[in-house]
Design a protein around this motif. Structure first.
Motif, PDB file in Angstrom:
ATOM      1  N   LEU A   1      69.109  83.630  49.731  1.00 47.76           N
ATOM      2  CA  LEU A   1      69.421  84.954  49.175  1.00 47.76           C
ATOM      3  C   LEU A   1      70.826  85.398  49.563  1.00 47.76           C
ATOM      4  O   LEU A   1      71.509  86.077  48.783  1.00 47.76           O
ATOM      5  CB  LEU A   1      68.384  85.973  49.652  1.00 47.76           C
ATOM      6  N   SER A   2      71.256  85.004  50.755  1.00 48.60           N
ATOM      7  CA  SER A   2      72.633  85.303  51.161  1.00 48.60           C
ATOM      8  C   SER A   2      73.624  84.577  50.256  1.00 48.60           C
ATOM      9  O   SER A   2      74.657  85.132  49.872  1.00 48.60           O
ATOM     10  CB  SER A   2      72.851  84.887  52.608  1.00 48.60           C
TER      11      SER A   2
ATOM     12  N   TYR B   1      65.394  91.813  52.317  1.00 44.15           N
ATOM     13  CA  TYR B   1      65.657  93.024  51.539  1.00 44.15           C
ATOM     14  C   TYR B   1      67.126  93.440  51.613  1.00 44.15           C
ATOM     15  O   TYR B   1      67.694  93.916  50.631  1.00 44.15           O
ATOM     16  CB  TYR B   1      64.755  94.167  52.015  1.00 44.15           C
ATOM     17  N   SER B   2      67.746  93.251  52.772  1.00 43.97           N
ATOM     18  CA  SER B   2      69.170  93.609  52.900  1.00 43.97           C
ATOM     19  C   SER B   2      70.008  92.824  51.903  1.00 43.97           C
ATOM     20  O   SER B   2      70.896  93.386  51.240  1.00 43.97           O
ATOM     21  CB  SER B   2      69.663  93.328  54.324  1.00 43.97           C
TER      22      SER B   2
ATOM     23  N   LEU C   1      72.958  92.696  46.903  1.00 38.44           N
ATOM     24  CA  LEU C   1      73.213  92.005  45.638  1.00 38.44           C
ATOM     25  C   LEU C   1      73.061  92.941  44.442  1.00 38.44           C
ATOM     26  O   LEU C   1      73.945  93.019  43.575  1.00 38.44           O
ATOM     27  CB  LEU C   1      72.260  90.815  45.516  1.00 38.44           C
ATOM     28  N   VAL C   2      71.952  93.667  44.391  1.00 34.14           N
ATOM     29  CA  VAL C   2      71.703  94.599  43.283  1.00 34.14           C
ATOM     30  C   VAL C   2      72.739  95.723  43.291  1.00 34.14           C
ATOM     31  O   VAL C   2      73.279  96.108  42.247  1.00 34.14           O
ATOM     32  CB  VAL C   2      70.272  95.173  43.387  1.00 34.14           C
ATOM     33  N   GLY C   3      73.047  96.225  44.493  1.00 36.18           N
ATOM     34  CA  GLY C   3      74.007  97.316  44.610  1.00 36.18           C
ATOM     35  C   GLY C   3      75.416  96.916  44.194  1.00 36.18           C
ATOM     36  O   GLY C   3      76.149  97.706  43.592  1.00 36.18           O
TER      37      GLY C   3
ATOM     38  N   GLY D   1      70.644  97.704  58.554  1.00 34.02           N
ATOM     39  CA  GLY D   1      71.211  96.726  57.646  1.00 34.02           C
ATOM     40  C   GLY D   1      70.930  97.061  56.194  1.00 34.02           C
ATOM     41  O   GLY D   1      71.795  96.884  55.311  1.00 34.02           O
ATOM     42  N   VAL D   2      69.722  97.552  55.932  1.00 34.54           N
ATOM     43  CA  VAL D   2      69.327  97.917  54.568  1.00 34.54           C
ATOM     44  C   VAL D   2      70.120  99.123  54.087  1.00 34.54           C
ATOM     45  O   VAL D   2      70.723  99.106  53.002  1.00 34.54           O
ATOM     46  CB  VAL D   2      67.812  98.197  54.508  1.00 34.54           C
ATOM     47  N   TRP D   3      70.138 100.192  54.900  1.00 32.57           N
ATOM     48  CA  TRP D   3      70.860 101.395  54.492  1.00 32.57           C
ATOM     49  C   TRP D   3      72.370 101.144  54.480  1.00 32.57           C
ATOM     50  O   TRP D   3      73.099 101.713  53.662  1.00 32.57           O
ATOM     51  CB  TRP D   3      70.522 102.559  55.425  1.00 32.57           C
TER      52      TRP D   3
END
Length: 617
Positions: free
Chosen positions: A353-354, A385-386, A391-393, A415-417
């Motif tokens: 995913l990275s 999720y991060s 990626l989506v952001g 990390g997520v926020w």
């Protein structure tokens, strides 16, 4: 005559009792489908021998039957035999049975306590091991050199430093402070609790150190973010004539990887080969990681290809290496090859995913995220999720990213926020950025990076009141920006630079080189991006501030300190800024240099005016 009937199954075959041993133990064969153990008229010594064999071979079912026999004959509570039974049950992880039997035995035997404490220290619940230790002391039984390593292991597993300190006091009172095995356990306990200074104090007080003790201290430094100290200690270990083990080399090479210390990593590579570790796949896997993190992906792949066997950790190291360099397709191709023979784990998908994230492969990222959940039944962690939210952001789908956060089955971390806040910076969404900032402040109000990003978001939007608000907030809370520093290794010496640094002995030559290169950059079309610089500074000061960022100082030093066309490897403790990213592209073309830049998140390889990230970062 008491007989214990044992079913003859394939499971029993694995014990391979020799005919002579069977004869001594009274085994009598009645058919091909069953055996009967004749256990009457055996001596106490023979029972002990049988139990010892059962324990060594983890033969729990025959052991239970023998326990039943001893109960009938009245020998089950014999202290020596019962202790052997407790040892058998603990070795087979039948701790409930072991504890029940333990409670029925006289408890003056320190070995009995040690056996049960060891069982819980190895298998948990670890709190029970600590409870037993204190019961033992209250019972008047003095701990010996075997007790303390088991108890300290339980403390390590729980990160219970306060209890570990108390156990350390018991060690001192009983005179075992210089025992090498207890010393290794103390070092490991303090290191697992994050207290490397106490671990080192223990280490330094033990005169006769074996390789286990050295390895414990090395691992303590390596696991707690002190790679330089780990490498220094490894050198001391070699000078003391202690032959390293696989564990030694893996720890030291991993520390070189964490520092991107390529010269030292190469030295360790040669050292391990000279000592005959060239066939050890664990050492090779550590080398794969080290070369990847030092910017030498081709060398990493060569070492990876030489592995005799490729466990999942080796595939993960190479996939992650490709991902951090932005070589997404290579990472995904390797993943496809991996799945033909090896089942991926959650770390594999962190790397995959990275890779999708760093390569901007939105649809691929979604496919692999679904594959992980539905095909491989792996529950996503905050790391997965991060990557997905980042990626989506990055694609500007901020509402989708925020919706994903709200649906997460695990609690979002910084990390997520942080990923959402960075995406808001890219796309200038002030409102959602403020929401992300609030969440980040709740999680860690003292961390300065988020305030700097929010200040930049306000500056990009022309909201200088917002910039001032952030500055006042940081001043009021006494929160200071992290110092940005970069470093480069030249001739086996690390040279570090802060932004606007004037402390280097070659400061004048560095500044002159920067001025020369900047003039050529401006002629080639470079336009400084001064938007994030504080608005109350004039344009000349803004340009000067940008020109003297730490990474540019490090590059200028590399240019004047190495032969022409030598590749430069620069590292920085923070992310590269947008303007420096543009500037380094110009610098790579003008100077005809390949510049490999590793920031806190990934690698950027600049060559001929182009970055390997494709400006997607």
């Amino acid at each position: 005559m008491m007989l214990i009937r044992i079913q003859y199954t394939s499971r029993f075959k694995k014990y391979h009792f020799s005919p002579n041993y069977r004869y001594k133990c009274g085994y009598m064969y009645h058919s091909h489908t069953q055996k009967t153990a004749h256990l009457t008229n055996l001596s106490h010594l023979q029972y002990r021998s049988i139990l010892k064999t059962f324990t060594a071979r983890r033969a729990i079912q025959p052991g239970k039957q023998l326990h039943a026999h001893l109960a009938v004959t009245g020998l089950a509570h014999d202290t020596i035999l019962a202790t052997k039974l407790v040892d058998l049950y603990c070795s087979c992880n039948f701790l409930t049975l072991a504890h029940q039997l333990f409670d029925k035995i006289p408890k003056q035997n320190v070995f009995l306590w040690n056996v049960l404490i060891r069982g819980y220290a190895w298998n948990g619940p670890y709190e029970v091991a600590l409870e037993l230790f204190y019961r033992m002391v209250d019972h008047g039984v003095v701990p010996d050199k075997f007790t303390f390593p088991f108890v300290l292991k339980a403390c390590s597993s729980l990160s219970a430093e306060s209890v570990g300190l108390d156990v350390h006091e018991h060690v001192l009172r009983t005179g075992w402070e210089k025992d090498v095995f207890i010393g290794a356990a103390l070092v490991d306990m303090y290191a697992k609790c994050g207290n490397t200074s106490r671990a080192r104090n223990v280490f330094d007080k033990i005169p006769d150190r074996d390789v286990v003790l050295w390895n414990s201290m090395l691992a303590g430094y390596g696991q707690n973010g002190f790679p330089e100290e780990c490498l220094v200690l490894c050198g001391e270990m070699a000078l003391n004539g202690v032959r390293p083990t696989v564990s030694t080399l893996v720890t030291a090479i991993s520390s070189a990887a964490d520092m991107s210390a390529l010269p030292r990593g190469r030295e360790l590579h040669g050292y391990s080969w000279r000592l005959g570790f060239n066939i050890q796949d664990k050492v090779k896997t550590a080398l794969v990681d080290m070369y990847a993190k030092s910017g030498l992906l081709k060398v990493a792949r060569t070492v990876f290809n030489s592995l005799m066997e490729k466990p999942v950790v080796s595939w993960n190291a190479m996939i992650t290496g490709y991902a951090m360099h932005g070589h997404a397709m290579e990472a995904l191709d390797l993943f496809e090859k991996m799945t033909r023979d090896t089942r991926p784990d959650h770390i594999t998908f962190v790397g995959v995913l990275s890779a999708c994230n760093h390569g901007g492969l939105l649809n691929k990222g979604r496919e692999f995220f679904d594959l992980m959940i539905h095909e491989y039944k792996i529950c996503p962690t905050v790391q997965h999720y991060s990557s997905m939210i980042d990626l989506v952001g990055h694609y500007g789908r901020l509402d989708e990213a925020y919706g994903m956060i709200n649906k997460m089955p695990v609690t979002p971390d910084s990390g997520v926020w942080g990923a959402l806040l960075n995406s808001c910076k890219i796309h200038g969404n002030v409102e959602l950025a403020e929401l992300a900032l609030e969440k980040l402040i709740e999680l860690d109000p003292e961390e300065p990076g988020k305030y700097v990003i929010m200040s930049n978001i306000y500056a990009q939007a022309g909201n200088y009141k917002g910039v001032e608000k952030i500055r006042k907030w940081m001043t009021h809370k006494d929160i200071k920006k992290d110092d940005a520093y970069s470093w480069i290794e030249v001739n086996n010496k690390i040279h570090s630079f802060l932004t606007n640094d004037t402390s280097h002995p070659m400061c004048d030559e560095i500044n002159a080189e920067l001025e020369r290169v900047e003039k050529l950059m401006l002629e080639a079309g470079y336009v400084p991006n001064t938007t994030p610089v504080f608005h109350d500074v004039d344009d000349d000061e803004k340009r000067t501030s940008l020109c003297r960022h730490s990474e540019r100082l490090a590059i200028a030093f590399g240019l004047i300190s190495t032969p022409p066309k030598t590749k430069l490897l620069i590292k920085k403790n923070l992310n590269v800024c947008e303007d420096c990213h543009v500037a380094i592209k110009f610098m790579s073309k003008i100077t005809e240099r390949e510049i490999v830049f590793r920031d806190v998140n990934r690698f950027h390889t600049f060559k001929d005016g182009v970055c390997s990230c494709g400006d997607y970062w």
